[in-house]
Design an enzyme around this catalytic site. Structure first.
Site, PDB file in Angstrom:
ATOM      1  N   GLY A 129      -3.481 -18.798 -12.629  1.00 49.72           N
ATOM      2  CA  GLY A 129      -2.364 -18.979 -11.718  1.00 49.72           C
ATOM      3  C   GLY A 129      -1.139 -19.534 -12.419  1.00 49.72           C
ATOM      4  O   GLY A 129      -0.008 -19.143 -12.158  1.00 49.72           O
ATOM      5  N   GLY A 130      -1.376 -20.465 -13.366  1.00 50.22           N
ATOM      6  CA  GLY A 130      -0.264 -21.118 -14.045  1.00 50.22           C
ATOM      7  C   GLY A 130      -0.006 -20.630 -15.454  1.00 50.22           C
ATOM      8  O   GLY A 130       1.113 -20.697 -15.952  1.00 50.22           O
ATOM      9  N   SER A 131      -1.065 -20.142 -16.139  1.00 53.12           N
ATOM     10  CA  SER A 131      -0.894 -19.695 -17.524  1.00 53.12           C
ATOM     11  C   SER A 131      -1.716 -18.432 -17.771  1.00 53.12           C
ATOM     12  O   SER A 131      -2.586 -18.069 -16.983  1.00 53.12           O
ATOM     13  CB  SER A 131      -1.329 -20.787 -18.498  1.00 53.12           C
ATOM     14  OG  SER A 131      -2.723 -21.011 -18.393  1.00 53.12           O
ATOM     15  N   THR A 132      -1.413 -17.772 -18.892  1.00 51.51           N
ATOM     16  CA  THR A 132      -2.191 -16.585 -19.272  1.00 51.51           C
ATOM     17  C   THR A 132      -2.546 -16.702 -20.750  1.00 51.51           C
ATOM     18  O   THR A 132      -1.768 -17.227 -21.541  1.00 51.51           O
ATOM     19  CB  THR A 132      -1.426 -15.275 -18.979  1.00 51.51           C
ATOM     20  OG1 THR A 132      -2.295 -14.167 -19.244  1.00 51.51           O
ATOM     21  CG2 THR A 132      -0.170 -15.122 -19.832  1.00 51.51           C
ATOM     22  N   GLN A 133      -3.760 -16.230 -21.111  1.00 46.24           N
ATOM     23  CA  GLN A 133      -4.263 -16.361 -22.483  1.00 46.24           C
ATOM     24  C   GLN A 133      -4.614 -15.003 -23.082  1.00 46.24           C
ATOM     25  O   GLN A 133      -5.100 -14.124 -22.373  1.00 46.24           O
ATOM     26  CB  GLN A 133      -5.529 -17.229 -22.538  1.00 46.24           C
ATOM     27  CG  GLN A 133      -5.303 -18.703 -22.352  1.00 46.24           C
ATOM     28  CD  GLN A 133      -4.968 -19.066 -20.913  1.00 46.24           C
ATOM     29  OE1 GLN A 133      -3.900 -19.586 -20.607  1.00 46.24           O
ATOM     30  NE2 GLN A 133      -5.884 -18.764 -20.003  1.00 46.24           N
TER      31      GLN A 133
ATOM     32  N   GLU B 278      -8.327 -23.316 -24.308  1.00 48.11           N
ATOM     33  CA  GLU B 278      -8.614 -22.470 -23.147  1.00 48.11           C
ATOM     34  C   GLU B 278      -8.877 -21.030 -23.593  1.00 48.11           C
ATOM     35  O   GLU B 278      -9.838 -20.390 -23.165  1.00 48.11           O
ATOM     36  CB  GLU B 278      -7.423 -22.524 -22.183  1.00 48.11           C
ATOM     37  CG  GLU B 278      -7.745 -21.972 -20.821  1.00 48.11           C
ATOM     38  CD  GLU B 278      -6.619 -22.190 -19.809  1.00 48.11           C
ATOM     39  OE1 GLU B 278      -6.733 -21.621 -18.727  1.00 48.11           O
ATOM     40  OE2 GLU B 278      -5.643 -22.909 -20.106  1.00 48.11           O
TER      41      GLU B 278
END
Length: 444
Positions: free
Chosen positions: A218-222, A188
């Site tokens: 909304g659920g994860s950050t990269q 991702e």
């Protein structure tokens, strides 16, 4: 992009898979000026016999399409890309993107997978209108799910994906093997980096001056960037370094996806609600919310009762302290992030900057990390004023500030380029994933 590709042609790489044109013997006697035109079938070589420029003849250009579904935690989006392959070796030119999104995300249908499949069916109708009918059988359709499905129990996620697979099978498009899957967090981040650096022209240039990306879902950050310093790579956990190949060149990126640290998951984590049980009678409170606020919040198909603290305190300092618990000790600080690299920030970074008035939604813009901090203070200390925009704006802006400063370790003066689109194309991993499908970037 075309201008960039012409001024910086990538090195030509021999590729045996492409049928080579027959070699033209060197002609020593002058060639007659006019060559009788032959039917196209008889032109295995370009008509011009003197050395042709690097750009291939027009009749080699090939138009093709790719359909990529991004099944995120808060929505499902379809990206329909139209490419022109002018050169068999280089990356294709992106001619056009058609984008559409529906809410909520697939994970909201965990107990009703058929309904989830229907949302995909609706989006495929748009694809049929966009891709010419004669191209349907050779246009791949792919769905990759992200944090929303990663956060679900495995059996529920699997049932949803099976439903989507059946919807794909009944469509007129080409369904490749493994066309429906949950994407891992590394891909991702890497593929979002590929998208942004392709759209900004950096993948064509040899300067290696690339830009980093910050993606807040909304659920994860990269976070993903190309390190300039060996120390960044040596001091990072080994799972945070990813390699992939493009143009016979191996890129070594620093990248990580933090599951549970996307904006909506972080709200629930701040409230102490993520993963809690006995939800029927628990009310989760926070000093990041307006005192008189109370409502039900649904994320990933689960509903939580949420409220401000009616007789307590609210405001930036208390909120920062609460949010810190979700970030401290969880987010790794890369060695060189304090340097001068340029980072593009998108998804909820962009949306919240627009809502809080930091940037103009139609244009995006550059801001410093301290701008998020100053606006978070203002929003939190005037909650009544901003409540109409969103009762969660104080929590969200404080979380973003804390994530950037205490999490990744950016300085107050670090400049972020906020963009929803680059050259009219959505900044997301979807374009990079489409390249990966067509070219196999071999990410590991």
């Amino acid at each position: 992009i075309d201008k960039i590709r012409v001024s910086n042609p990538a090195p030509a790489v021999p590729q045996p898979a492409v049928p080579a044109h027959p070699r033209i013997p060197e002609v020593f006697h002058p060639v007659p000026e006019i060559i009788q035109p032959l039917p196209e079938a008889f032109h295995p070589v370009p008509e011009v016999v003197h050395p042709a420029p690097r750009q291939p003849p027009v009749n080699m250009s090939r138009v093709f399409y790719g359909i990529m579904f991004d099944a995120g935690s808060t929505g499902t989006r379809i990206h329909i890309y139209k490419f022109i392959q002018k050169d068999p070796i280089e990356l294709p030119v992106l001619d056009h993107e058609m984008y559409h999104a529906v809410k909520p995300g697939l994970s909201a249908y965990k107990d009703n997978p058929e309904e989830g499949g229907n949302t995909v069916r609706q989006l495929l109708k748009i694809a049929k209108k966009t891709v010419p009918e004669e191209d349907w059988p050779r246009t791949p359709v792919v769905l990759k799910a992200t944090a929303g499905l990663r956060l679900l129990p495995e059996d529920k996620a699997h049932t949803l994906l099976k439903e989507v697979q059946e919807v794909f099978e009944e469509s007129p498009f080409f369904v490749p093997d493994n066309s429906v899957s949950i994407m891992n967090g590394t891909n991702e981040g890497v593929l979002a980096w590929v998208t942004v650096n392709f759209l900004t022209g950096h993948l064509y240039s040899k300067t290696r001056r690339t830009v980093g990306i910050l993606d807040l879902g909304g659920g994860s950050t990269q976070i993903t960037f190309l390190p300039k310093s060996k120390k960044t790579i040596q001091s990072a956990p080994h799972t945070y370094i990813a390699n992939f190949n493009l143009f016979n060149h191996t890129y070594q990126l620093y990248t990580h996806s933090y599951l549970g640290n996307g904006l909506y998951a972080a709200r629930l984590a701040t409230l102490g609600a993520l993963g809690a049980d006995d939800l029927d009678w628990k009310v989760f409170t926070s000093s990041c919310l307006p005192k008189k606020f109370r409502e039900d919040v649904t994320f990933g198909g689960t509903t939580y009762q949420v409220s401000g603290i009616p007789d307590g305190y609210a405001g930036y300092k208390l909120c920062y302290y609460e949010v810190m618990k979700v970030i401290k000790g969880i987010v790794h600080q890369p060695y060189e992030v304090k340097g001068s690299s340029t980072f593009y920030a998108f998804s909820y970074y962009f949306d919240r900057a627009v809502e809080s008035g930091l940037i103009d939604g139609s244009r995006g813009g550059e801001i410093e990390v301290r701008d998020f901090k100053n606006r978070a203070k203002e929003v939190c200390n005037k909650m009544a004023k901003y409540r109409a925009i969103s009762p969660f704006l104080c929590m969200d802006m404080t979380y973003i500030t804390c994530l950037l400063k205490e999490g990744f370790g950016f300085k107050d003066s670090t400049v972020l380029r906020l963009a929803k689109k680059v050259n009219n194309v959505e900044t997301s991993w979807a374009l990079g994933a489409t390249f990966d499908y067509f070219r196999n970037l071999n990410i590991h």
